[in-house]
Scaffold this motif. Sequence first.
Motif, mmCIF file in Angstrom:
data_model
loop_
_atom_site.group_PDB
_atom_site.id
_atom_site.type_symbol
_atom_site.label_atom_id
_atom_site.label_comp_id
_atom_site.label_asym_id
_atom_site.label_seq_id
_atom_site.Cartn_x
_atom_site.Cartn_y
_atom_site.Cartn_z
ATOM 1 N N ILE A 55 0.782 -1.152 0.153
ATOM 2 C CA ILE A 55 0.090 0.092 0.029
ATOM 3 C C ILE A 55 0.988 1.070 0.067
ATOM 4 C CG2 ILE A 55 -1.940 -1.255 1.162
ATOM 5 C CD1 ILE A 55 -1.075 0.213 3.707
ATOM 6 N N HIS A 56 0.375 2.329 -0.311
ATOM 7 C CA HIS A 56 1.154 3.613 -0.425
ATOM 8 C C HIS A 56 0.815 4.727 0.495
ATOM 9 C CE1 HIS A 56 2.603 7.295 -2.729
ATOM 10 N NE2 HIS A 56 3.480 6.884 -2.285
ATOM 11 N N ILE A 57 1.758 5.145 1.433
ATOM 12 C CA ILE A 57 1.461 5.979 2.477
ATOM 13 C C ILE A 57 2.930 6.979 2.358
ATOM 14 C CG2 ILE A 57 1.127 6.853 4.812
ATOM 15 C CD1 ILE A 57 -0.314 4.004 5.269
ATOM 16 N N PRO A 58 2.818 7.990 1.618
ATOM 17 C CA PRO A 58 4.254 8.867 1.349
ATOM 18 C C PRO A 58 4.775 9.156 2.861
ATOM 19 C CG PRO A 58 2.461 9.616 -0.076
ATOM 20 C CD PRO A 58 1.941 8.604 0.925
ATOM 21 N N TYR A 59 5.880 9.201 2.950
ATOM 22 C CA TYR A 59 6.609 9.590 4.221
ATOM 23 C C TYR A 59 6.044 10.736 4.745
ATOM 24 C CZ TYR A 59 10.368 12.568 2.154
ATOM 25 O OH TYR A 59 10.896 13.551 1.521
ATOM 26 N N THR A 60 6.012 11.793 3.860
ATOM 27 C CA THR A 60 5.307 13.252 4.145
ATOM 28 C C THR A 60 3.900 13.227 4.681
ATOM 29 O OG1 THR A 60 4.734 13.487 1.905
ATOM 30 C CG2 THR A 60 7.057 14.197 2.421
ATOM 31 N N GLU A 61 3.218 12.174 4.574
ATOM 32 C CA GLU A 61 1.680 12.190 4.889
ATOM 33 C C GLU A 61 1.668 11.084 6.127
ATOM 34 O OE1 GLU A 61 -0.557 11.345 1.586
ATOM 35 O OE2 GLU A 61 0.324 12.684 0.368
ATOM 36 N N VAL A 62 2.585 10.267 6.346
ATOM 37 C CA VAL A 62 2.175 9.070 7.430
ATOM 38 C C VAL A 62 1.682 9.601 8.903
ATOM 39 C CG1 VAL A 62 4.609 9.042 8.349
ATOM 40 C CG2 VAL A 62 2.848 7.047 8.119
ATOM 41 N N ALA A 70 -2.782 13.262 18.368
ATOM 42 C CA ALA A 70 -3.641 12.587 19.432
ATOM 43 C C ALA A 70 -4.204 11.064 19.157
ATOM 44 C CB ALA A 70 -4.927 13.511 19.636
ATOM 45 N N TRP A 71 -3.132 10.615 18.442
ATOM 46 C CA TRP A 71 -3.503 9.095 18.040
ATOM 47 C C TRP A 71 -3.397 8.322 18.996
ATOM 48 C CZ3 TRP A 71 -5.328 8.443 13.235
ATOM 49 C CH2 TRP A 71 -4.726 9.379 12.368
ATOM 50 N N ASP A 72 -4.416 7.244 18.964
ATOM 51 C CA ASP A 72 -4.355 5.962 19.781
ATOM 52 C C ASP A 72 -4.133 4.925 19.184
ATOM 53 O OD1 ASP A 72 -5.055 3.939 21.449
ATOM 54 O OD2 ASP A 72 -7.127 4.251 21.975
ATOM 55 N N CYS A 73 -2.855 4.323 19.183
ATOM 56 C CA CYS A 73 -2.312 3.265 18.286
ATOM 57 C C CYS A 73 -2.441 2.025 19.211
ATOM 58 C CB CYS A 73 -0.946 3.779 17.992
ATOM 59 S SG CYS A 73 -1.056 5.059 16.705
ATOM 60 N N ALA A 74 -3.145 1.743 20.374
ATOM 61 C CA ALA A 74 -3.127 0.363 20.933
ATOM 62 C C ALA A 74 -3.774 -0.560 20.129
ATOM 63 C CB ALA A 74 -4.318 0.550 22.178
ATOM 64 N N ASN A 75 -4.398 -0.423 18.845
ATOM 65 C CA ASN A 75 -4.675 -1.328 17.899
ATOM 66 C C ASN A 75 -4.133 -1.198 16.688
ATOM 67 O OD1 ASN A 75 -6.443 -2.622 19.764
ATOM 68 N ND2 ASN A 75 -8.180 -0.989 19.457
ATOM 69 N N ALA A 76 -2.819 -0.773 16.774
ATOM 70 C CA ALA A 76 -2.298 -0.525 15.423
ATOM 71 C C ALA A 76 -1.741 -1.819 14.819
ATOM 72 C CB ALA A 76 -0.520 0.248 15.895
ATOM 73 N N ASP A 77 -1.678 -1.870 13.443
ATOM 74 C CA ASP A 77 -1.318 -3.013 12.754
ATOM 75 C C ASP A 77 0.220 -3.340 12.654
ATOM 76 O OD1 ASP A 77 -4.020 -3.308 11.752
ATOM 77 O OD2 ASP A 77 -3.527 -1.911 10.325
ATOM 78 N N LYS A 78 0.643 -4.555 12.445
ATOM 79 C CA LYS A 78 1.934 -4.737 12.324
ATOM 80 C C LYS A 78 2.190 -4.170 10.865
ATOM 81 C CE LYS A 78 2.882 -8.732 14.998
ATOM 82 N NZ LYS A 78 3.231 -10.297 15.037
ATOM 83 N N MET A 79 3.427 -3.608 10.527
ATOM 84 C CA MET A 79 3.703 -2.924 9.243
ATOM 85 C C MET A 79 5.239 -3.053 8.678
ATOM 86 S SD MET A 79 5.176 -0.048 9.195
ATOM 87 C CE MET A 79 4.759 1.002 8.022
ATOM 88 N N ILE A 80 5.453 -3.048 7.492
ATOM 89 C CA ILE A 80 6.669 -3.354 7.027
ATOM 90 C C ILE A 80 6.604 -2.072 6.302
ATOM 91 C CG2 ILE A 80 8.340 -4.420 5.486
ATOM 92 C CD1 ILE A 80 6.792 -7.164 6.499
ATOM 93 N N ALA A 81 7.714 -1.095 6.588
ATOM 94 C CA ALA A 81 8.179 0.176 5.732
ATOM 95 C C ALA A 81 9.325 -0.173 4.844
ATOM 96 C CB ALA A 81 8.344 1.185 6.750
ATOM 97 N N PHE A 82 8.922 0.478 3.599
ATOM 98 C CA PHE A 82 10.112 0.245 2.865
ATOM 99 C C PHE A 82 10.208 1.626 2.038
ATOM 100 C CE2 PHE A 82 7.026 -1.312 -0.049
ATOM 101 C CZ PHE A 82 7.346 -0.774 -1.102
ATOM 102 N N CYS A 83 11.422 2.097 1.220
ATOM 103 C CA CYS A 83 11.517 3.028 0.174
ATOM 104 C C CYS A 83 12.544 2.505 -0.687
ATOM 105 C CB CYS A 83 11.889 4.306 1.038
ATOM 106 S SG CYS A 83 13.279 4.353 2.102
ATOM 107 N N ASN A 84 13.369 3.466 -0.932
ATOM 108 C CA ASN A 84 14.147 2.920 -2.271
ATOM 109 C C ASN A 84 15.521 2.155 -2.031
ATOM 110 O OD1 ASN A 84 13.057 3.996 -4.659
ATOM 111 N ND2 ASN A 84 13.609 6.140 -3.835
ATOM 112 N N THR A 137 12.738 8.386 7.807
ATOM 113 C CA THR A 137 11.879 9.519 8.249
ATOM 114 C C THR A 137 10.408 9.350 8.652
ATOM 115 O OG1 THR A 137 13.217 10.992 6.993
ATOM 116 C CG2 THR A 137 11.331 11.863 7.647
ATOM 117 N N ALA A 138 9.820 8.507 8.049
ATOM 118 C CA ALA A 138 8.214 8.021 8.396
ATOM 119 C C ALA A 138 8.252 7.256 9.593
ATOM 120 C CB ALA A 138 7.686 7.303 7.250
ATOM 121 N N ILE A 139 9.308 6.077 9.881
ATOM 122 C CA ILE A 139 9.262 5.539 10.883
ATOM 123 C C ILE A 139 9.464 6.442 12.287
ATOM 124 C CG2 ILE A 139 10.673 3.941 12.283
ATOM 125 C CD1 ILE A 139 11.128 2.412 9.649
#
Length: 187
Positions: free
Chosen positions: A105-112, A127-141, A150-152
């Motif tokens: 999926i696409h979420i640009p680092y400037t918008e994450v 004011a995010w509540d990330c108690a139910n956050a998904d596991k995610m794998i971030a990648f770029c170039n 930067t996004a991480i």
Amino acid sequence: MHRGFFGLLALGLTFAVPAAAADNLKITGDETVVTIETDDGVVDITRQKTEAALIGGVLQPMVPVPGVTPVGELEVLDALKTKSAKVVDMRTLEWRTKSTIPGSIHIPYTEVAMRLNELGCSGSQGAWDCANADKMIAFCNGPACPQSPTAIKAMAREGYPPEKIFYYRGGMQDWVVLGLTVAEDMF
């Protein structure tokens, strides 16, 4: 028989020396040369632009934020196959449309920081509540691209749990060099 660097030197093999320091890519910050002392003398390690390199950039750490886990291609493939984690292309749209990992999926680092709801958080930026956050794998170039690190960092600052973030540092550069399938014109 295994021959190391010095064994190759003993065989008379040499390594290319860069023509000029101005041609060197940055390794970290403004550093273009790392000088090391070996048993055989001083060696300058430099970085040169190659056909396989997508960008110049500077080398990124394996763990951009404490608690984040680095992963490789097999873990990315497993996540895509089993849906155990969202694989997120954090590059700009321009890069994503050239080629990306199929199923990402696409979420640009400037918008994450504004779009963590797409990764299982509720609330809004600041004011995010990330108690139910998904596991995610971030990648770029790839290893010299700062976009996903930067996004991480932004995600962690917004409250996303680092232990749910996996970082594919090899990114598109390693994916392409290994000959893995890419998707083009993805928006």
